[in-house]
Design an enzyme around this catalytic site. Sequence first.
Site, PDB file in Angstrom:
ATOM      1  N   LYS A   1     -11.844  -7.646 -57.692  1.00 31.08           N
ATOM      2  CA  LYS A   1     -12.854  -7.525 -56.633  1.00 31.08           C
ATOM      3  C   LYS A   1     -13.187  -6.055 -56.408  1.00 31.08           C
ATOM      4  CE  LYS A   1     -11.408 -11.407 -53.672  1.00 31.08           C
ATOM      5  NZ  LYS A   1     -12.615 -12.228 -53.768  1.00 31.08           N
TER       6      LYS A   1
ATOM      7  N   ARG B   1      -8.092 -22.349 -55.573  1.00 34.12           N
ATOM      8  CA  ARG B   1      -8.147 -23.754 -56.006  1.00 34.12           C
ATOM      9  C   ARG B   1      -7.019 -24.075 -56.985  1.00 34.12           C
ATOM     10  NH1 ARG B   1     -14.154 -22.947 -58.171  1.00 34.12           N
ATOM     11  NH2 ARG B   1     -14.076 -21.515 -56.411  1.00 34.12           N
TER      12      ARG B   1
HETATM   13  N1  BES Z   1     -10.550 -15.392 -51.306  1.00 32.27           N
HETATM   14  C1  BES Z   1     -11.813 -15.516 -51.914  1.00 32.27           C
HETATM   15  C2  BES Z   1     -12.891 -16.091 -51.000  1.00 32.27           C
HETATM   16  C3  BES Z   1     -13.255 -15.334 -49.754  1.00 32.27           C
HETATM   17  C4  BES Z   1     -14.441 -14.617 -49.709  1.00 32.27           C
HETATM   18  C5  BES Z   1     -12.470 -15.385 -48.629  1.00 32.27           C
HETATM   19  C6  BES Z   1     -14.795 -13.967 -48.547  1.00 32.27           C
HETATM   20  C7  BES Z   1     -12.816 -14.724 -47.459  1.00 32.27           C
HETATM   21  C8  BES Z   1     -14.004 -14.030 -47.437  1.00 32.27           C
HETATM   22  C9  BES Z   1     -11.723 -16.439 -53.133  1.00 32.27           C
HETATM   23  O1  BES Z   1     -10.504 -16.476 -53.781  1.00 32.27           O
HETATM   24  C10 BES Z   1     -12.719 -15.947 -54.116  1.00 32.27           C
HETATM   25  O2  BES Z   1     -12.597 -14.854 -54.568  1.00 32.27           O
HETATM   26  N2  BES Z   1     -13.703 -16.780 -54.427  1.00 32.27           N
HETATM   27  C11 BES Z   1     -14.707 -16.448 -55.362  1.00 32.27           C
HETATM   28  C12 BES Z   1     -14.866 -17.650 -56.248  1.00 32.27           C
HETATM   29  C13 BES Z   1     -15.764 -17.423 -57.421  1.00 32.27           C
HETATM   30  C14 BES Z   1     -15.110 -16.511 -58.408  1.00 32.27           C
HETATM   31  C15 BES Z   1     -16.037 -18.781 -58.031  1.00 32.27           C
HETATM   32  C16 BES Z   1     -15.989 -16.162 -54.606  1.00 32.27           C
HETATM   33  O3  BES Z   1     -16.277 -16.876 -53.650  1.00 32.27           O
HETATM   34  O4  BES Z   1     -16.662 -15.210 -54.943  1.00 32.27           O
HETATM   35 ZN    ZN Z   2     -10.271 -14.955 -55.242  1.00 30.05          ZN
END
Ligand code: BES
Ligand code: ZN
Length: 477
Positions: free
Chosen positions: A255, A330
Amino acid sequence: MNIKLISAKKPNKDDLLIYLIDKNTNIAKLDLPDNFVTYIKKQLKENAKSVDLFLNAPISILFIGDEEVDFQLRESIRKMGAAMIDKLNSQRVKSVYITDLTKTDRAAYFFAEGMALSNYQFEKYKKEQEVNSLQQIRIGDANITQGKLDRMKNVIDSVFEARTLVNEPLSYLTATQFSKEIKRLGKASGFSVEVYEKKKIESLKMGGLLAVNIGSTEPPTFSILEWKPKNAVNKKPIVLVGKGVVYDTGGLSLKPTANSMDFMKCDMAGAAAVVGAVNAATLNKLPLHIIGLVPATDNRPGGNAYAPGDVIKMYDGSTVEVMNTDAEGRMLLADALAFAKQYKPELVIDLATLTGASVRAVGDQASSLMGTASEKTKASLKASGFSTHERLIEFPLWKEYGDMLRSDIADLKNLGGPTAGQITAAKFLEHFTDFNWMHIDIAGPAWLHSKRGYESKGGTGTGVRLLYHFLKKISEA
Ligand code: BES
Ligand code: ZN
Ligand code: ZN
């Protein structure tokens, strides 16, 4: 921060007096000198929402609005309580006495709830710690018994535990430390806790949890919480599952830092909500058999970290092609959901800060709800969402969304397409369920970037009041 909620017939002499009034209130009943009454009436005519006076002691008069929808009115009363407490703490007031002169149902109750919920502090890491002054909220209302206030306090304490777990940084709250905190709470409140360590998780072949954990030097944990009172009204348990990613760097699909990784200590908020809800149900002795499951690890890009393209064999034997290591929640939730099958549960609810797509869709005003439970069950949960103002918006689980998870080489991919991300994430989870199930994506409201009403900046503890309210209704049905 540890406020006492007391049912009292009369104010103490040091109490700041708070009167709640509405348009039906006869101001003359306040037993104030005529010139005060004239002044208050004039202020209200000019649309003032509150009037502060001094007569022997300070007095605050608050005008409760009359919005049509009653859940909105309750929320605005909670928010008035929150605004009041900020003022009281800045004036170093120690104790207040609330008198309700409105026709609004339980106005003093919701006012006190808003006050108490907003008295949260997280000062642990500061050299100079500020401590809120307010210590007692005394309520003079025959309908609001001490028992009701004690139960409210237990729920609020559980919300605070959840907030603190979220606010604790990874430098303290590793997966192992998280399981220790759960044990501490279980011991103090009376629910049982079993913690599976890495060896046990390996022997169970929880491939999803283990895959996310590979890049970390910290071992994963899998905590099982249980509240099983003798008078439980349900034969088969209700299982709560929480995403316990104690920190989400994204893994190799790293990230960016600003406004993304910088608040990813919040990625165990789903697990914190589950812990808080089990804690509240235990403290208030709900006659329900409840199990909580918390798979926990951090998600890091180190060492042999799982990589995009990898195929992972999950706890239930399914294979998953990893397209993005940042879709890690997930992976471990899938194992925990499959693990829940053995309980033959009446209902399973999982909570997770799962997708940015949920935040984009509903912001921080609501969580996304999806699930295979009956319409009646979903309606009941949504109603609890309105009652607690932890609102839910339902999205569909149409099978076409599942098609977006097809993999060429494995049973499914861990990534859908560029759109409807909160739905494809839920479709992924659905694959691992064979029971009545609801999934709540709390990514929006779990963490606030600035204070809002009675919710502190940072971890909000969202989900605790929602789940408790819903479970209480089931236990009474
Ligand atoms: N922990 C994040 C989601 C999240 C985003 C939580 C903002 C709190 C605030 C999750 O693990 C994630 O990174 N999701 C990705 C999924 C994608 C790669 C399919 C996302 O939502 O960008
Ligand atoms: Zn994530
Ligand atoms: Zn995550």
